[in-house]
Design a protein around this motif. Structure first.
Motif, PDB file in Angstrom:
ATOM      1  N   SER A 161      -8.896   7.334 -17.672  1.00 17.41           N
ATOM      2  CA  SER A 161      -8.043   7.899 -16.620  1.00 17.41           C
ATOM      3  C   SER A 161      -6.624   7.368 -16.664  1.00 17.41           C
ATOM      4  CB  SER A 161      -8.659   7.600 -15.246  1.00 17.41           C
ATOM      5  OG  SER A 161      -8.791   6.196 -15.071  1.00 17.41           O
ATOM      6  N   TRP A 162      -6.381   6.244 -17.335  1.00 18.66           N
ATOM      7  CA  TRP A 162      -5.042   5.662 -17.309  1.00 18.66           C
ATOM      8  C   TRP A 162      -4.199   6.053 -18.516  1.00 18.66           C
ATOM      9  CZ3 TRP A 162      -4.661   1.441 -20.929  1.00 18.66           C
ATOM     10  CH2 TRP A 162      -5.898   1.007 -21.429  1.00 18.66           C
ATOM     11  N   VAL A 163      -4.550   7.142 -19.179  1.00 19.89           N
ATOM     12  CA  VAL A 163      -3.695   7.673 -20.228  1.00 19.89           C
ATOM     13  C   VAL A 163      -2.323   7.985 -19.647  1.00 19.89           C
ATOM     14  CG1 VAL A 163      -4.507  10.019 -19.839  1.00 19.89           C
ATOM     15  CG2 VAL A 163      -3.497   9.435 -22.022  1.00 19.89           C
ATOM     16  N   GLN A 164      -1.252   7.717 -20.416  1.00 22.11           N
ATOM     17  CA  GLN A 164       0.085   7.841 -19.836  1.00 22.11           C
ATOM     18  C   GLN A 164       1.171   7.890 -20.891  1.00 22.11           C
ATOM     19  OE1 GLN A 164       1.641   3.969 -18.226  1.00 22.11           O
ATOM     20  NE2 GLN A 164      -0.498   3.317 -18.581  1.00 22.11           N
ATOM     21  N   VAL A 165       2.317   8.438 -20.500  1.00 21.00           N
ATOM     22  CA  VAL A 165       3.560   8.215 -21.221  1.00 21.00           C
ATOM     23  C   VAL A 165       4.147   6.948 -20.624  1.00 21.00           C
ATOM     24  CG1 VAL A 165       5.847   9.093 -21.799  1.00 21.00           C
ATOM     25  CG2 VAL A 165       3.930  10.684 -21.590  1.00 21.00           C
ATOM     26  N   SER A 166       4.104   5.872 -21.376  1.00 22.47           N
ATOM     27  CA  SER A 166       4.444   4.576 -20.783  1.00 22.47           C
ATOM     28  C   SER A 166       5.886   4.158 -21.010  1.00 22.47           C
ATOM     29  CB  SER A 166       3.510   3.491 -21.332  1.00 22.47           C
ATOM     30  OG  SER A 166       3.531   3.481 -22.734  1.00 22.47           O
ATOM     31  N   GLY A 167       6.644   4.919 -21.820  1.00 21.39           N
ATOM     32  CA  GLY A 167       8.031   4.529 -22.016  1.00 21.39           C
ATOM     33  C   GLY A 167       8.870   5.623 -22.628  1.00 21.39           C
ATOM     34  N   ILE A 168      10.054   5.798 -22.088  1.00 19.35           N
ATOM     35  CA  ILE A 168      11.044   6.689 -22.688  1.00 19.35           C
ATOM     36  C   ILE A 168      12.362   5.919 -22.765  1.00 19.35           C
ATOM     37  CG2 ILE A 168       9.938   8.759 -21.761  1.00 19.35           C
ATOM     38  CD1 ILE A 168      12.255   8.907 -19.720  1.00 19.35           C
ATOM     39  N   PRO A 169      13.315   6.387 -23.589  1.00 19.95           N
ATOM     40  CA  PRO A 169      14.603   5.688 -23.653  1.00 19.95           C
ATOM     41  C   PRO A 169      15.269   5.606 -22.286  1.00 19.95           C
ATOM     42  CG  PRO A 169      14.392   7.211 -25.476  1.00 19.95           C
ATOM     43  CD  PRO A 169      13.225   7.474 -24.569  1.00 19.95           C
ATOM     44  N   ALA A 179       7.192  13.191 -20.392  1.00 24.65           N
ATOM     45  CA  ALA A 179       6.655  13.872 -21.564  1.00 24.65           C
ATOM     46  C   ALA A 179       7.633  14.937 -22.061  1.00 24.65           C
ATOM     47  CB  ALA A 179       5.309  14.507 -21.231  1.00 24.65           C
ATOM     48  N   ARG A 180       8.252  15.651 -21.139  1.00 18.74           N
ATOM     49  CA  ARG A 180       9.221  16.677 -21.528  1.00 18.74           C
ATOM     50  C   ARG A 180      10.402  16.044 -22.262  1.00 18.74           C
ATOM     51  NH1 ARG A 180      10.043  18.578 -16.919  1.00 18.74           N
ATOM     52  NH2 ARG A 180       8.583  20.345 -17.070  1.00 18.74           N
ATOM     53  N   PHE A 181      10.843  14.900 -21.766  1.00 12.47           N
ATOM     54  CA  PHE A 181      12.003  14.261 -22.380  1.00 12.47           C
ATOM     55  C   PHE A 181      11.688  13.796 -23.800  1.00 12.47           C
ATOM     56  CE2 PHE A 181      15.195  10.994 -23.148  1.00 12.47           C
ATOM     57  CZ  PHE A 181      16.337  11.661 -22.757  1.00 12.47           C
ATOM     58  N   LEU A 182      10.502  13.256 -24.028  1.00 16.31           N
ATOM     59  CA  LEU A 182      10.136  12.846 -25.382  1.00 16.31           C
ATOM     60  C   LEU A 182      10.093  14.059 -26.312  1.00 16.31           C
ATOM     61  CD1 LEU A 182       7.382  10.095 -25.094  1.00 16.31           C
ATOM     62  CD2 LEU A 182       9.838   9.840 -25.390  1.00 16.31           C
ATOM     63  N   LEU A 183       9.493  15.139 -25.862  1.00 11.94           N
ATOM     64  CA  LEU A 183       9.375  16.325 -26.705  1.00 11.94           C
ATOM     65  C   LEU A 183      10.742  16.941 -27.005  1.00 11.94           C
ATOM     66  CD1 LEU A 183       6.211  17.946 -25.097  1.00 11.94           C
ATOM     67  CD2 LEU A 183       6.364  16.850 -27.332  1.00 11.94           C
ATOM     68  N   GLN A 184      11.688  16.791 -26.086  1.00 18.55           N
ATOM     69  CA  GLN A 184      13.036  17.322 -26.324  1.00 18.55           C
ATOM     70  C   GLN A 184      13.779  16.548 -27.411  1.00 18.55           C
ATOM     71  OE1 GLN A 184      14.709  17.112 -22.392  1.00 18.55           O
ATOM     72  NE2 GLN A 184      14.011  19.166 -21.815  1.00 18.55           N
ATOM     73  N   GLY A 185      13.271  15.387 -27.770  1.00 17.18           N
ATOM     74  CA  GLY A 185      13.874  14.625 -28.858  1.00 17.18           C
ATOM     75  C   GLY A 185      13.434  15.090 -30.233  1.00 17.18           C
TER      76      GLY A 185
END
Length: 881
Positions: free
Chosen positions: A561-569, A513-519
């Motif tokens: 319950s399965w909410v997620q960040v499912s992919g980053i670059p 999540a941090r990596f996505l927000l840093q974009g």
């Protein structure tokens, strides 16, 4: 008769015709001359057209090969102005299109549309002979020029890397050591066109001079916003300006020092495309609709591009040999936010805003778009030694080195995406290097026969580091899936301002999540991603946003319950290293003083590279250089007709195109529970082999009364011999996004018209108050395909075994890719005063106002056309001093 036999028969026929032409023309010319003895012989010779194809200045009629040169006066008179791509109307076999600011050049069906950091041009652009690796902003160099040279066929020996199809060389006006002078020019035209240009030449004591030039142009778009979001300006609005300063130091006939610096700036609303996919699905062919009426929505398209460079040439003639050093630097900073649309308008289309009462309308509150950033810094050094021009063996040898650093960013955002929110490729470190040694020579066997030969050895290296892949969030709720708002007004991508690009150890939800927000450099005013995952990097819970515009329950929106960040670059890295040898051999034979017969075999390569890094078992890390071996035989002839010198040139050619790169589609992600494909990547593979052959004819005929007629014709045939790839048109998302395999064998190469014909009539007449001149250009181009698919049926499959689900015609599936035959007409007329100071011109470009697709971008659910310049006309006033 087999295809191979037909080709051999064609080659023999071409050879016989050329021999007959070369030997018969002098006799025919003599006969015409005898009949016209009593006629006046004013303007009895054509001005020599000088080219630098072989790195020496020479008369085009004495060059053993196919090339064309277009003067600044001709481009200006025909309304080409700074629209460099419009020059293709004058050059058979030349195709030029502009996608996201990248000028794609194809010559005789050969070129490259891979304009990312993974690729290179297939026809090499130059300015004053200096190679330009990223052909962005070339239109901003197209002012105060001497001429443009287009060299057809591979130029690998003397021009080096990526001259696979040929070269395009913009040659600017050099400072004049003797005359103080210059010009000021103003012009105006339709689409609120306003522009100006100037040049000032200042001699410095007869041994040095400085030339300063600049231009500025503003023009409204040729596209129309046909939607209901009228505050959006259409793509294609131009706002450009540039300047150039040149210096020449030449104290004697031995030493020459030339230096030039230039800068160009492009603004406006970006380069336009017309999405025809939905119109084709609705049953309409693109050629039956107005492709310039676009239903725009979402973000405003913007363009901010700066292109500047410097080059120098130092030459010293020692007598037996001359030493020459060339160096250049080019800096490109290109940024564009695409103008997004819901495609073109078609009859009875529902373009009202979507609502519960109008579910079939257009969602104008959709800010899905693409952001582009290309930064390039390139250096070129070349050291050459050459013999004198009057020796029996004329040779050139030298060393070449090229280095380019790039920083590349691409972000495709999906506003209101569910599970998927976008794709990012950000590369802070991309490097390409090329070093070469070359030698080329011409040897006089007799006074009439010359042999030619050349050799070049090249080493290439490329590397890159960065990230690439999808942004994906899984935010399902009890009442249905919630979406994510992303890219709304105020949004800015981070690109190079990310704090780091290392994702090798990112595994937890907090880190992802941090990596996505840093974009994200700046959040949009209606974006929700901060509320949805903003607390996750610090160990908090996923946020819940109660908003109807994202599918939220206005009372509550509890997440499962399965909410997620499912992919980053993913981490992207790559290295490639190749070497190759280019060569040429040939002959020149003077049938007479006015007739040249030549034959040439030459090779050329386009640099290889590497693919995106995902799964090395599915995606090869590198792809090899492409190569062409070209065979050409031709004849160049000057003759007297009606007491005036005219020319007739003919050539026949055959290309063996191997290791051709086609783009494939590979699976990069699967659903762990079902095994179905969920992610894909385009892959460059050396799976193609093609042949190209044809005949090109050119003639300049001069008539009494200062009338001149230029005729050019090209008959071209191309055939893909090998090439099996995944058909990206056929992605079946109902079956996990799987694609069928298509065999391209038998198809034509894209942009390869079978017949191109140009006729240009020019006339000059003296009047009591000045000189009046006019010219008319008619250009015919037969039908051609825009992609390698050639309108073939689309086969949709339902499983990895290749079981056919259904078959749909290319048009019905939304993928028509054939451009009909078209004729374009340009015209210009000018009046110059007796003292030569004032000139007024009127010009018209594409007077028949034909819409012509110059390129198509085709993929899953995508069919975007990039069009020619529509009808334009205007007036120009020029003062020469």
């Amino acid at each position: 008769m087999t295809s191979q036999c037909r080709q051999h028969a064609l080659a023999r026929a071409i050879f016989a015709a050329l021999i007959t032409t070369a030997t018969a023309l002098p006799a025919a010319a003599q006969s015409v001359q005898e009949e016209g003895k009593t006629e006046t012989r004013d303007a009895s010779t054509l001005d020599a057209v000088i080219v630098t194809v072989e790195r020496r200045e020479q008369d085009l009629q004495k060059y053993a090969g196919t090339a064309q040169t277009i003067s600044a006066e001709d481009t200006r008179a025909l309304g080409i102005n700074n629209e460099l791509r419009n020059i293709q109307a004058l050059v058979p076999g030349l195709s030029m299109a502009n996608q996201e600011g990248n000028l794609e050049i194809f010559i005789r069906g050969v070129g490259s549309s891979n304009n990312t950091e993974l690729g290179d041009p297939g026809a090499a652009p130059h300015i004053n002979g200096a190679y330009i690796p990223r052909p962005r902003g070339l239109g901003g160099m197209f002012y105060d020029i001497e001429r443009v040279e287009i060299n057809k066929g591979p130029q690998g020996t003397l021009r080096g890397r990526n001259a696979l199809a040929g070269t395009l060389n913009i040659i600017t006006k050099r400072p004049d050591l003797e005359a103080f002078g210059g010009y000021v020019q103003a012009e105006a035209g339709n689409r609120d066109h306003r522009g100006g240009e100037f040049a000032l030449n200042m001699p410095l004591g007869g041994w040095a001079a400085i030339r300063v030039a600049g231009y500025q142009v503003e023009k409204d778009s040729s596209f129309e916003n046909a939607g209901r979001m009228q505050e959006l300006d259409p793509a294609g609005i131009q706002d450009e300006h540039g300047a150039r300063v040149s210096f020449l130091y030449q104290p004697d006939d031995k030493l020459s020092v030339f230096a030039m610096a230039d800068m160009g700036k492009e603004g406006g609303t970006g380069y336009p495309g017309a999405t025809v996919y939905t119109a084709a699905e609705a049953g309409y062919l693109p050629e039956d609709l107005d492709l310039r009426k676009i239903v725009y929505r979402g973000a405003q398209g913007t363009l901010d591009s700066t292109n500047w460079g410097a080059q120098t040439n130092v030459r010293y003639d020692f007598g037996p040999v001359a030493l020459e050093y060339n160096a250049s630097y080019r800096d490109v900073d290109y940024r564009q936010t695409n103008a997004q649309s819901e495609g073109i308008l078609w009859p009875d289309r529902n373009i009202e805003p979507v609502s519960p009462a109008n579910p079939g309308g257009v969602d104008y509150d959709n800010y899905s778009t693409q952001y582009w950033m290309t930064q390039s810094q390139s250096y070129i050094h070349e050291l050459r030694l050459s013999s004198a021009d009057d020796t029996r063996l004329r040779w050139t040898t030298g060393l070449f080195h090229f280095n380019e650093d790039q920083q590349v960013g691409y972000l495709s955002l999906v506003d209101k995406g569910r599970w998927y929110s976008g794709t990012e490729f950000t590369m802070p470190k991309v490097n390409g290097r090329s070093s070469a040694a070359f030698a080329d020579g011409t040897f006089d066997v007799t006074d009439r026969l010359r042999l030619k030969g050349g050799l070049r050895y090249t080493q290439e290296e490329k590397s890159r580091y960065g990230i690439g892949g999808n942004w994906a969030l899984g935010l399902p709720g009890e009442g249905g899936d919630f979406s994510t708002r992303l890219g709304t007004p105020g949004f800015e991508p981070a690109f190079m301002k990310r704090p780091n690009f290392d994702v090798s150890n990112i595994t937890s939800q907090a880190e992802m999540a941090r990596f996505l927000l840093q974009g994200i450099l700046a959040h949009g005013r209606n974006d929700t991603i901060q509320q949805q995952i903003g607390d996750v990097p610090n160990g908090g819970a996923f946020g819940c946003v109660d908003r109807p515009d994202i599918g939220g329950d206005t009372v509550d929106c509890p997440y499962q319950s399965w909410v997620q960040v499912s992919g980053i670059p993913a981490q992207q890295f790559g290295k490639s290293k190749f070497n190759f040898t280019d060569w040429r051999v040939g002959f020149e034979f003077d049938v007479s003083d006015d007739s040249l017969l030549y034959g040439l075999i030459s090779s050329g390569h386009k640099a290889g590279g590497f693919n995106d890094t995902f799964d090395p078992q599915e995606i090869p890390e590198t792809f090899k250089p492409e190569s062409i071996v070209a065979y050409e035989i031709g004849s160049k002839n000057s003759f007297q007709m009606l007491g005036r010198t005219s020319t007739f040139n003919a050539s026949g050619f055959y290309y063996d195109y191997s290791d051709q790169v086609f783009q494939d589609l590979a699976v990069i992600a699967t659903n762990p529970s079902t095994g179905e494909a969920t992610g894909y990547s385009l892959v460059n593979r050396n799976v193609g082999k093609s042949v190209v052959y044809g005949v090109e004819l050119e003639s300049v005929l001069r008539f009494p009364g200062n009338v001149m007629l230029n005729l050019n014709a090209l008959w071209l045939d191309s055939e893909i011999k090998e090439g099996k790839v995944a058909d990206v048109r056929s992605q079946n998302y109902g079956a996990g996004g799987i694609t069928s395999i298509i065999d391209l064998s038998g198809n034509e190469l894209p942009l390869a018209s079978k017949l191109t014909f140009n006729a240009r009539l020019q006339h000059t007449m003296e009047l009591p108050f000045g000189t009046l001149d006019w010219q008319l250009l008619a250009s015919y181009r037969s039908a051609y395909y825009l992609t390698q698919y050639n309108n073939r049926d689309v086969v949709f499959i339902s499983d990895t075994a290749g079981t056919v689900d259904y078959i749909e015609g290319a048009v019905e599936a939304g993928f028509p890719d054939r451009q009909r035959a078209r004729t374009t007409v340009n015209a210009g007329i000018g009046l110059t005063t007796l003292d030569g100071h004032w000139r007024v011109e009127a010009w018209g470009n594409n007077l028949l106002d034909n819409d012509i697709s110059q390129k198509a971008l085709v993929g899953s659910g995508i069919n975007v056309r990039f069009l020619n310049d529509p009808r334009s006309y205007g007036l120009r006033l020029r003062y020469q001093f």
